[in-house]
Scaffold this active site. Sequence first.
Site, PDB file in Angstrom:
ATOM      1  N   ASP A   1     -42.143 -30.085 -32.232  1.00 20.16           N
ATOM      2  CA  ASP A   1     -41.508 -29.772 -30.804  1.00 20.16           C
ATOM      3  C   ASP A   1     -41.364 -31.329 -29.941  1.00 20.16           C
ATOM      4  OD1 ASP A   1     -40.703 -27.834 -32.182  1.00 20.16           O
ATOM      5  OD2 ASP A   1     -41.367 -26.927 -30.758  1.00 20.16           O
TER       6      ASP A   1
ATOM      7  N   LYS B   1     -39.520 -25.030 -13.824  1.00 21.15           N
ATOM      8  CA  LYS B   1     -39.200 -25.076 -15.344  1.00 21.15           C
ATOM      9  C   LYS B   1     -38.318 -25.328 -15.795  1.00 21.15           C
ATOM     10  CE  LYS B   1     -40.508 -24.178 -19.621  1.00 21.15           C
ATOM     11  NZ  LYS B   1     -41.393 -22.858 -20.344  1.00 21.15           N
TER      12      LYS B   1
ATOM     13  N   ASP C   1     -34.552 -30.005 -31.026  1.00 20.19           N
ATOM     14  CA  ASP C   1     -35.246 -31.132 -30.508  1.00 20.19           C
ATOM     15  C   ASP C   1     -36.845 -30.897 -31.698  1.00 20.19           C
ATOM     16  OD1 ASP C   1     -35.637 -29.137 -28.995  1.00 20.19           O
ATOM     17  OD2 ASP C   1     -36.615 -29.892 -27.425  1.00 20.19           O
TER      18      ASP C   1
END
EC number: 2.7.7.6
Length: 1011
Positions: A712, A787, A944
């Site tokens: 990742d 985040k 991704d």
Amino acid sequence: MSSAQTPLFLANQTKVFDHLIPLHKPFISSPNPVSQSFPMWRNIAKQAISRSAARLNVSSQTRGLLVSSPESIFSKNLSFRFPVLGSPCHGKGFRCLSGITRREEFSKSERCLSGTLARGYTSVAEEEVLSTDVEEEPEVDELLKEMKKEKKRESHRSWRMKKQDQFGMGRTKFQNLWRRQVKIETEEWERAAAEYMELLTDMCEQKLAPNLPYVKSLFLGWFEPLRDAIAKDQELYRLGKSKATYAHYLDQLPADKISVITMHKLMGHLMTGGDNGCVKVVHAACTVGDAIEQEIRICTFLDKKKKGDDNEESGGVENETSMKEQDKLRKKVNELIKKQKLSAVRKILQSHDYTKPWIADVRAKVGSRLIELLVRTAYIQSPADQQDNDLPDVRPAFVHTFKVAKGSMNSGRKYGVIECDPLVRKGLEKSGRYAVMPYMPMLVPPLKWSGYDKGAYLFLTSYIMKTHGAKQQREALKSAPKGQLQPVFEALDTLGSTKWRVNKRVLTVVDRIWSSGGCVADMVDRSDVPLPEKPDTEDEGILKKWKWEVKSAKKVNSERHSQRCDTELKLSVARKMKDEEAFYYPHNMDFRGRAYPMPPHLNHLGSDLCRGVLEFAEGRPMGISGLRWLKIHLANLYAGGVDKLSLDGRLAFTENHLDDIFDSADRPLEGSRWWLQAEDPFQCLAVCISLTEALRSPSPETVLSHIPIHQDGSCNGLQHYAALGRDTLGAEAVNLVAGEKPADVYSGIATRVLDIMRRDADRDPEVFPEALRARKLLNQVDRKLVKQTVMTSVYGVTYIGARDQIKRRLKERSDFGDEKEVFGAACYAAKVTLAAIDEMFQAARAIMRWFGECAKIIASENETVRWTTPLGLPVVQPYHQMGTKLVKTSLQTLSLQHETDQVIVRRQRTAFPPNFIHSLDGSHMMMTAVACKRAGVCFAGVHDSFWTHACDVDKLNIILREKFVELYSQPILENLLESFEQSFPHLDFPPLPERGDLDLKVVLDSPYFFN
């Protein structure tokens, strides 16, 4: 005919055709003494050679094949019937002599024989027939048709043989899977209709209805009345008594099939898109209409194919009838045109052409009529134990009603909905296993993409891009040269060629949890929250609180209902596919070039549950490296901070929990259930099972592994920005530069936010009022608080968006009193967080601003922002003002939206930065996929996150890094600016932002770039 006159192709005459030698005696027709065709054939041959040779680029050796000579096939002494040239020589009584010519030259000759030369030759023949000998025209036409058919058949056979070789299947096995795939795509509705008919017969004869599952009994009860109502509409149309514009469309399928499609599509829409048991009429109507259109198109295609095969066998008798009908129709249309009755002409043409896509009005009208008939004919009866008296409680299963829109844009507007009865709604949660789902994973490799609508499924409508009605994007894609799109085609084909299967052991655990009520491993609770009873009081405050609690409970139950329906559909697909050795996911893409699997429910893009029950069908020996990566992968899935350790730290974590891992594999629900503590529990369980099998083997490295190992990206959007801007500071924060352990960008931003707040907290509140908020927030700042804002910064998150994100996080912690205090703290925290992001990613923010300025300049001219990705994909942003068109249907007047020419300037501007970055991450994944295929590495990807077998992770890591460096070695921003200036030469664009001096090759040595 004497032996001295032995015709060509017999043994003593083979020298004339020096590329071919005989294997069997060819078919030669008897001489016809009265035939006058021989001079004509000789003429044709001469003209074919002289007029076509140069144009067709035929080698001299090939031209020798058709030289007219006394010994030629056109000799006056015989009438020669051509061998079929559409197939390879070895299949029609001849074989190649490889020693005669070089391989390349012979391939050209063979190509000429199999199509190119034949077409040039016969086109001349047709001209000659017209001028010299009309009697020969049928023979020439027959030759043309036969050659064309044989070429098509051989091409298809060749393609299928290649597929068999490529995917390691025997011929019989491949053909069986092929037939099954064709049936799934073309016969599912027919099969369901036949099943209902059979059940009706059984019910009448043996009274089996009480033994049916609840949902199936509902479908069966609705099927016959709806079918009869549709059949009545069809009969009225055939008798000329129906003037409805949709009538002839409904007459193109059997009533029973239309009935099944209508029921299942409406119920499916209620499951996936329904809000509290109701769907908007406009959405439901278009969904049903679209399904009917697709089925008509498939059936029309199959009927044409069948008629073509039948005509071939019957000598074309039916074809003559068809020609007469076409001639009659043509005359009728011409008469109407002369009378200027164009609307009548349009209706006739529409009713006789089912290959062209329907317009939105037609879909809406067809769907509305069918939904109207279902609403009229479908009823439901309460269970006997719920009836108050002896009379059965029979009521409509669906109700057509209206609701009032909420929100500032459409406040007060009414819209129609179809609302289902609570008993139907309850049944929806169990209807997944009975749903007809044509878009399933494929049993054979998907067709290779070769155009906008050419590829993927064998018969089902497949588009390479989901354009959602965006006309300019669709046109840009269709007009792009095929060579330009070839890298994109190859990448999507690569993703579609990966073989998958169901992990049966994980599915068994999932089924056990689900049948026990769910509510484990992040599965939704199958029970509803009980509604609070109304308090026996007149106190307004208490009653107000009760109403709020009821509203909250209903909201929770509505969300649970949607999640239960979604889970049921996923499990339904898993159960249907669990016994297949392998299946495939055809892929298409969104307008930015991001790839997606086309089957909608169970796929590797989905939740942890989906990923846990899917694995590679092909197993590969782990090897020492693969065993190590499997252990690291387990730590990544467990997460909870473990995934932020170094690779060696993650390896140690797994080895310290081997007993827990073995227990999880052996007794997933009876043991200590350690796997349930993981952030991705079902994927963790799958790895526990695989790792246990390997470690208990005498040779763990040789055990076959089917688990996809993920690599990742680290906040991948910011990785792309750092590479674009050659930003060293940003690159270090997102692991483009090597470090001893992975850099955590969220923790890095949280640290910067905390530093700023500490400085602010020390200031005088009277001079700086935010000091009080800073003091209160000091104990609240962590990576979780910031985040989401950091993640969405790549999408150009605004101050308001950041404020709302942080406000939600603060409310979850319950450390603040009233709403006003939370709001003020969120405002301050959002400003500080955005400032910290700006400070850490200066180059990224500068590029974002440049993107926004360019987009604003373009959109202000009422032009769409468009660009071409590094792989050659044209991208057009689809943000236009939507217009509405009122369409009167039998159910109600519908308001259909359509794209206008007016662009939405603000949307074009704000969406451009993230869309451009997504087009780059899509390009990176596609480049990696193709390179992996060429290296023999199995590949799957989710934006991704790149997946492969454990043994190939090291190879994948090298490839994905090399492709990232290759991608950003191109002058991407320079090319973008140049394309803008060429497209809009009258506009002035700002200069490119300054960039840093990062050497991109450092990515090659960064272990945590993708990990």
